[in-house]
Design an enzyme around this catalytic site. Structure first.
Site, PDB file in Angstrom:
ATOM      1  N   GLN A 123       0.864  -1.192   0.000  1.00  0.00           N
ATOM      2  CA  GLN A 123       0.000   0.000   0.000  1.00  0.00           C
ATOM      3  C   GLN A 123       0.894   1.233   0.000  1.00  0.00           C
ATOM      4  O   GLN A 123       1.590   1.510   0.978  1.00  0.00           O
ATOM      5  CB  GLN A 123      -0.859  -0.049   1.264  1.00  0.00           C
ATOM      6  N   GLU A 242      -8.438  -1.035   6.561  1.00  0.00           N
ATOM      7  CA  GLU A 242      -7.244  -1.121   7.415  1.00  0.00           C
ATOM      8  C   GLU A 242      -7.642  -1.070   8.895  1.00  0.00           C
ATOM      9  O   GLU A 242      -7.182  -1.871   9.703  1.00  0.00           O
ATOM     10  CB  GLU A 242      -6.303   0.042   7.087  1.00  0.00           C
ATOM     11  N   ASN A 369      -1.724   6.846  17.647  1.00  0.00           N
ATOM     12  CA  ASN A 369      -2.598   6.931  18.825  1.00  0.00           C
ATOM     13  C   ASN A 369      -3.233   8.318  18.935  1.00  0.00           C
ATOM     14  O   ASN A 369      -4.412   8.454  19.255  1.00  0.00           O
ATOM     15  CB  ASN A 369      -1.793   6.660  20.107  1.00  0.00           C
ATOM     16  N   GLU A 370      -2.431   9.364  18.645  1.00  0.00           N
ATOM     17  CA  GLU A 370      -2.949  10.735  18.788  1.00  0.00           C
ATOM     18  C   GLU A 370      -4.063  10.993  17.769  1.00  0.00           C
ATOM     19  O   GLU A 370      -5.099  11.580  18.096  1.00  0.00           O
ATOM     20  CB  GLU A 370      -1.821  11.768  18.580  1.00  0.00           C
TER      21      GLU A 370
HETATM   22  C1  LIG Z   1       5.030  -0.498  11.165  1.00  0.00           C
HETATM   23  C2  LIG Z   1       4.540   0.505  10.162  1.00  0.00           C
HETATM   24  C3  LIG Z   1       4.078   0.085   8.930  1.00  0.00           C
HETATM   25  C4  LIG Z   1       3.626   1.028   7.991  1.00  0.00           C
HETATM   26  N1  LIG Z   1       3.201   0.564   6.774  1.00  0.00           N
HETATM   27  C5  LIG Z   1       2.780   1.465   5.848  1.00  0.00           C
HETATM   28  C6  LIG Z   1       2.390   1.017   4.550  1.00  0.00           C
HETATM   29  O1  LIG Z   1       2.445  -0.177   4.235  1.00  0.00           O
HETATM   30  N2  LIG Z   1       1.992   1.941   3.646  1.00  0.00           N
HETATM   31  C7  LIG Z   1       1.923   3.269   3.944  1.00  0.00           C
HETATM   32  O2  LIG Z   1       1.516   4.049   3.086  1.00  0.00           O
HETATM   33  N3  LIG Z   1       2.316   3.733   5.153  1.00  0.00           N
HETATM   34  C8  LIG Z   1       2.741   2.851   6.116  1.00  0.00           C
HETATM   35  N4  LIG Z   1       3.138   3.301   7.353  1.00  0.00           N
HETATM   36  C9  LIG Z   1       3.160   4.743   7.599  1.00  0.00           C
HETATM   37  C10 LIG Z   1       2.077   5.214   8.548  1.00  0.00           C
HETATM   38  O3  LIG Z   1       0.812   5.199   7.924  1.00  0.00           O
HETATM   39  C11 LIG Z   1       2.485   6.630   8.984  1.00  0.00           C
HETATM   40  O4  LIG Z   1       3.702   6.513   9.687  1.00  0.00           O
HETATM   41  C12 LIG Z   1       1.430   7.246   9.864  1.00  0.00           C
HETATM   42  O5  LIG Z   1       0.299   7.583   9.121  1.00  0.00           O
HETATM   43  C13 LIG Z   1       1.970   8.519  10.564  1.00  0.00           C
HETATM   44  O6  LIG Z   1       2.506   9.403   9.647  1.00  0.00           O
HETATM   45  P1  LIG Z   1       3.965  10.018   9.835  1.00  0.00           P
HETATM   46  O7  LIG Z   1       4.913   8.907  10.128  1.00  0.00           O
HETATM   47  O8  LIG Z   1       4.226  10.881   8.658  1.00  0.00           O
HETATM   48  O9  LIG Z   1       3.878  10.900  11.144  1.00  0.00           O
HETATM   49  P2  LIG Z   1       3.224  12.348  11.262  1.00  0.00           P
HETATM   50  O10 LIG Z   1       1.870  12.341  10.651  1.00  0.00           O
HETATM   51  O11 LIG Z   1       4.210  13.359  10.774  1.00  0.00           O
HETATM   52  O12 LIG Z   1       3.070  12.474  12.829  1.00  0.00           O
HETATM   53  C14 LIG Z   1       4.154  12.831  13.690  1.00  0.00           C
HETATM   54  C15 LIG Z   1       3.600  12.952  15.109  1.00  0.00           C
HETATM   55  O13 LIG Z   1       2.614  13.998  15.155  1.00  0.00           O
HETATM   56  C16 LIG Z   1       1.378  13.501  15.658  1.00  0.00           C
HETATM   57  N5  LIG Z   1       0.272  14.139  14.938  1.00  0.00           N
HETATM   58  C17 LIG Z   1       0.139  14.271  13.592  1.00  0.00           C
HETATM   59  N6  LIG Z   1      -1.028  14.889  13.294  1.00  0.00           N
HETATM   60  C18 LIG Z   1      -1.657  15.126  14.470  1.00  0.00           C
HETATM   61  C19 LIG Z   1      -2.880  15.734  14.825  1.00  0.00           C
HETATM   62  N7  LIG Z   1      -3.715  16.217  13.887  1.00  0.00           N
HETATM   63  N8  LIG Z   1      -3.194  15.815  16.147  1.00  0.00           N
HETATM   64  C20 LIG Z   1      -2.352  15.330  17.116  1.00  0.00           C
HETATM   65  N9  LIG Z   1      -1.162  14.762  16.827  1.00  0.00           N
HETATM   66  C21 LIG Z   1      -0.821  14.645  15.537  1.00  0.00           C
HETATM   67  C22 LIG Z   1       1.417  12.020  15.382  1.00  0.00           C
HETATM   68  O14 LIG Z   1       0.577  11.309  16.279  1.00  0.00           O
HETATM   69  C23 LIG Z   1       2.888  11.693  15.596  1.00  0.00           C
HETATM   70  O15 LIG Z   1       3.157  11.508  16.961  1.00  0.00           O
HETATM   71  C24 LIG Z   1       3.612   2.405   8.295  1.00  0.00           C
HETATM   72  C25 LIG Z   1       4.091   2.829   9.544  1.00  0.00           C
HETATM   73  C26 LIG Z   1       4.556   1.909  10.460  1.00  0.00           C
HETATM   74  C27 LIG Z   1       5.077   2.400  11.770  1.00  0.00           C
END
Ligand SMILES: Cc1cc2nc3c(=O)[nH]c(=O)nc-3n(C[C@H](O)[C@H](O)[C@H](O)COP(=O)(O)OP(=O)(O)OC[C@H]3O[C@@H](n4cnc5c(N)ncnc54)[C@H](O)[C@@H]3O)c2cc1C
Length: 404
Positions: A123, A242, A369-370
């Site tokens: 994905q 999902e 979680n957030e």
């Molecule tokens: C084990 C694993 C497998 C994954 N597999 C896939 C996959 O197969 N395909 C894919 O496309 N993606 C995948 N992901 C990515 C995952 O979907 C993203 O990591 C996730 O959506 C968070 O985005 P980010 O890492 O950019 O963090 P960010 O969105 O940048 O967040 C950073 C921090 O800010 C907080 N935050 C962000 N927005 C808010 C808000 N509005 N209010 C409060 N807090 C907030 C978050 O909780 C986090 O603590 C995977 C991630 C992991 C860890």
């Protein structure tokens, strides 16, 4: 919900259990646990006997069964310590998206092979600058004169991309409308020229996810999923699937309660009575949280069984499961001390080391979680929505606002 099996469910459970016992040595062989070819063969074996894609329609290669039948298969697989299906992303997210939005030709070509793990799927949503705020993604798709699309950009955290044959790819096709409206979804051939997947090493030691680069990759228009500009609606199907697959249908997430109880019970005897009492109290709390998760999963299952679309309990289930798994794992580490680092289960896996290293990822994947707390705050508790600076502007304008 009635927690006892109906006579039909009991018969199904017996059938599943008999099959799993018969093939136990193949399905849980520790020597081939991490072997990709063996994992594909395990999934094919289960599929050929009707235990993969239980709820998928028969026309899509599934069994056309009930959510309860699927939950029973999941519970029985967990009971024998099955390491998990390799094509989990395909089954949980990509397949359901193709079922709803794919053409007949795409369904015919892809779905049965996906269920048998002949093709592995991934994905391709998250990017370096868009995760929780998925609609801010930048990977560009531009239509050519012959109708095909040229893709350029980068994805990240793509689970299984290094093994995948196909992926569902969310792209930006129009930057001059609001960010949710200019997206389009495709099926991409992961072996096509211009696709590069680079595994990222995690702190657990594994390297299951990747950064993926698209350098002028050409995708035929027949591989589009849904209409041009409707990618957000297509992605919502994926995200809903999902949450469902991560929300737990009465099974635990991350670190199982029973395994924790067995570990602690075996090791507590040597500790003082005071210490034992403290551990028991903490274990009680963690156990109750885990049961809460299990029963939230049953509510989800109940809703699905009645043909209803689940509400935010799918998000609540994923959040509660992650929190409960964390409580259990932390308790084990506090109670066992350094021994937790080395304690192995019968199949040679180190449960606590793995859960400590893997749970931070669980608290991020499929909605952090957030973000899940925001969903519950806004959609369950009716709290005011977060202020959104990008409302009423085009994607291009929001990029300019953020200085990118
Ligand atoms: C084990 C694993 C497998 C994954 N597999 C896939 C996959 O197969 N395909 C894919 O496309 N993606 C995948 N992901 C990515 C995952 O979907 C993203 O990591 C996730 O959506 C968070 O985005 P980010 O890492 O950019 O963090 P960010 O969105 O940048 O967040 C950073 C921090 O800010 C907080 N935050 C962000 N927005 C808010 C808000 N509005 N209010 C409060 N807090 C907030 C978050 O909780 C986090 O603590 C995977 C991630 C992991 C860890």
């Amino acid at each position: 919900m009635d927690f006892d099996d109906t006579p039909d469910e009991a018969a199904w459970r017996q059938q599943v259990r008999r099959f799993l016992e018969e093939h136990r040595s193949t399905l849980v062989d520790p020597a081939t646990r991490h072997d990709v070819a063996a994992a594909r063969a395990r999934q094919a074996l289960l599929y050929d006997h009707g235990y993969v894609g239980v709820t998928w329609p028969e026309a899509a290669g599934g069994r056309g069964g009930t959510p309860m039948q699927q939950a029973i298969v999941d519970q029985e697989l967990a009971r024998i310590g099955f390491p998990g299906l390799i094509n989990l992303i395909g089954i949980g997210m990509c397949g359901p998206t193709v079922i709803v939005h794919g053409s007949e030709e795409q369904k015919e070509r892809y779905l049965r092979r996906l269920l048998r793990a002949e093709d592995i799927w991934c994905q391709l949503f998250s990017e370096p600058a868009s995760g929780s705020d998925l609609a801010a993604l930048r990977t560009k798709a531009v239509q050519q004169e012959d109708g095909s699309w040229r893709i350029s950009g980068q994805k990240v955290w793509t689970t299984l991309a290094h093994l995948a044959d196909y992926g569902i790819l969310l792209t930006r096709t129009d930057p001059d409308v609001a960010k949710h409206r200019g997206l389009t979804m495709f099926v991409v051939d992961m072996k096509a020229p211009g696709v590069t997947a680079r595994p990222l090493r995690q702190m657990s030691g594994g390297a299951e996810f990747n950064e993926v680069f698209f350098d002028d990759v050409v995708i035929p228009d027949s591989e589009r999923l849904g209409e041009v500009g409707q990618g957000w609606q297509v992605a919502l199907t994926t995200l809903m699937s999902e949450r469902l697959s991560l929300g737990g249908g009465g099974t635990e997430i991350g670190a199982g309660v029973d395994a924790a109880a067995a570990h602690l019970a075996a090791r507590l005897g040597a500790q003082s009575a005071d210490r034992q009492a403290l551990v028991r109290q903490s274990f009680g709390r963690a156990y109750v949280s885990s049961l809460g998760t299990r029963y939230t999963g049953y509510r989800l299952l109940s809703a699905l069984s009645k043909g209803a679309l689940p509400g935010p309990e799918a998000s609540a289930g994923k959040l509660a499961g992650t929190v409960a798994a964390r409580q259990l794992s932390d308790l084990a580490v506090r109670a066992l001390g350094p021994e937790a680092v080395f304690a192995s289960t019968a199949d040679g896996e180190n449960l606590w080391q793995q859960s400590q290293a893997g749970l931070p990822g669980m608290a991020i994947a499929g909605g952090t979680n957030e973000v899940l707390r925001n969903v519950i705050g806004e959609r369950v508790l009716g709290l005011p929505a977060e202020p959104r600076a990008d409302k009423g502007v085009t994607f291009r304008e929001s990029l300019a606002q953020s200085g990118s």
